[in-house]
Design a protein around this motif. Structure first.
Motif, short mmCIF file in Angstrom:
data_model
loop_
_atom_site.label_atom_id
_atom_site.label_comp_id
_atom_site.label_asym_id
_atom_site.label_seq_id
_atom_site.Cartn_x
_atom_site.Cartn_y
_atom_site.Cartn_z
N THR A 199 -33.58 -57.60 15.78
CA THR A 199 -32.66 -58.10 14.76
C THR A 199 -33.11 -59.48 14.31
O THR A 199 -33.85 -60.17 15.01
N GLY A 211 -27.05 -59.34 10.63
CA GLY A 211 -26.65 -57.95 10.83
C GLY A 211 -25.22 -57.85 11.35
O GLY A 211 -24.77 -58.68 12.14
N CYS A 212 -24.49 -56.83 10.90
CA CYS A 212 -23.10 -56.56 11.32
C CYS A 212 -22.17 -57.73 11.06
O CYS A 212 -21.18 -57.93 11.78
N CYS A 227 -28.10 -63.38 18.65
CA CYS A 227 -26.72 -62.92 18.50
C CYS A 227 -25.76 -64.11 18.43
O CYS A 227 -25.82 -65.01 19.26
N PHE A 231 -26.82 -62.43 14.29
CA PHE A 231 -26.25 -61.09 14.38
C PHE A 231 -24.80 -61.18 14.85
O PHE A 231 -24.46 -61.96 15.73
#
Length: 326
Positions: A208, A193-194, A234, A212
């Protein structure tokens, strides 16, 4: 071949045709049929004529199926040709669709178009949008829990430069990859994601996947880390994870969730708003380090400019007094 740049380059092996295939075509001999005459956008353009010709607001209600791809792109092209980058006033063309949309739903959307889909959509939703608004909600007759199910495919909002998107449900992988300006709320995302995001704001009201924020150099993400495990998913090579502490960040986050609830009637969003003070601590702000540094430098230059302008103002005022006294 007599150009100086071509000297010393031998392309004979690339240009040579193997023996026995003299009849093979080496250039375009037949036109491809892309079926563009059947595109749903022709109908949208027809129904949107009052908006295109007179900027008169229109409401459009149609079914959609997954063979309808890049819905909204041709209509956006018409707007761009007539009105340029600014497009139409927000909400001039309101489109309500029901069913399953094909790939690249809402691609390259222009300002002035709001599309609401009750159903689901495939990969590349909102690809390259520069304005407008996309709202995705489950079909009215669906019985699944939206925040626990994927409602849009992979690579949504790829390369978006503006606009908004509110998704009541989860997204697939690579949500907001290369997003540089869109503002969006979704209720969960898959892996990556992102990824490579350079601008915009993404609010993730759920879990998520892994990796990420990989390569994320700009923009901001707010992730609802209810389970407290987001740090494991993350990629912190280029970003910092921090609490949502400033009043500006809190207002930005809350206003986007309020918009999400307004457009999608999201139970997850309403739950967060109803328990705001308690659940705010569960949000993690994902902030790219280089982006923060750039913002700080811009703020410092602006402050210096304001100080200089203030000093110049005092000098002019003093000179005025001197001139008056003389």
């Amino acid at each position: 071949s007599d150009h100086w740049k071509a000297q010393g380059i031998d392309l004979s092996r690339l240009l040579c045709l193997p023996a026995g295939i003299d009849e093979a075509a080496t250039h375009c001999t037949e036109e491809q049929d892309h079926g563009l005459e059947n595109a749903l956008d022709h109908r949208l353009i027809e129904l949107a004529k009052p908006a295109l010709e007179r900027k008169q607001a229109v409401e459009i209600d149609l079914p959609i199926q997954n063979s309808n791809r890049t819905v909204g792109a041709m209509l956006s092209g018409k707007i761009a040709k007539l009105y340029g980058e600014d497009g139409l006033p927000p909400g001039t063309i309101n489109i309500h669709l029901t069913g399953s949309a094909g790939q690249s739903f809402g691609a390259f959307l222009s300002e002035g178009i709001d599309i609401t889909l009750h159903g689901d959509t495939n990969d590349y939703m909102g690809k390259g949008i520069g304005g407008g608004k996309i709202v995705i909600c489950p079909h009215p007759e669906s019985t699944f829990v939206p925040e626990d199910n994927i409602i849009i495919g992979n690579v949504a909002l790829y390369g978006a430069t503006g606009g908004q998107a509110f998704i009541r449900g989860r997204a697939g992988e690579r949500f907001c990859v290369r997003n540089s300006g869109a503002r969006t709320v979704v209720e969960g995302v898959g892996d990556h994601g992102c990824e490579y995001m350079t601008g915009g704001v993404a609010v993730i009201l759920g879990a998520t996947g892994r990796n990420f924020a990989a390569g994320m150099s700009g923009g901001v993400a707010y992730v609802f880390d209810d389970a407290g495990v987001f740090d494991q998913f993350c990629n912190q090579e280029m970003v910092d994870m921090e609490a949502v502490e400033t009043s500006e960040d809190q207002q930005e986050l809350r206003s986007l969730i309020e918009e999400h609830v307004k457009h999608t009637e999201s139970d997850r969003g309403r739950h967060v708003l109803d328990n705001w003070e308690k659940l705010l601590t569960k949000f993690v702000k994902v902030m790219p380090r280089d982006y923060r540094r750039a913002l700080e430098e811009m703020a410092e230059k602006q402050a210096e400019k304001s100080r200089d302008n203030g000093a110049n103002g005092h000098v002019k005022e003093a000179m005025g007094h001197i001139s008056t006294s003389q």
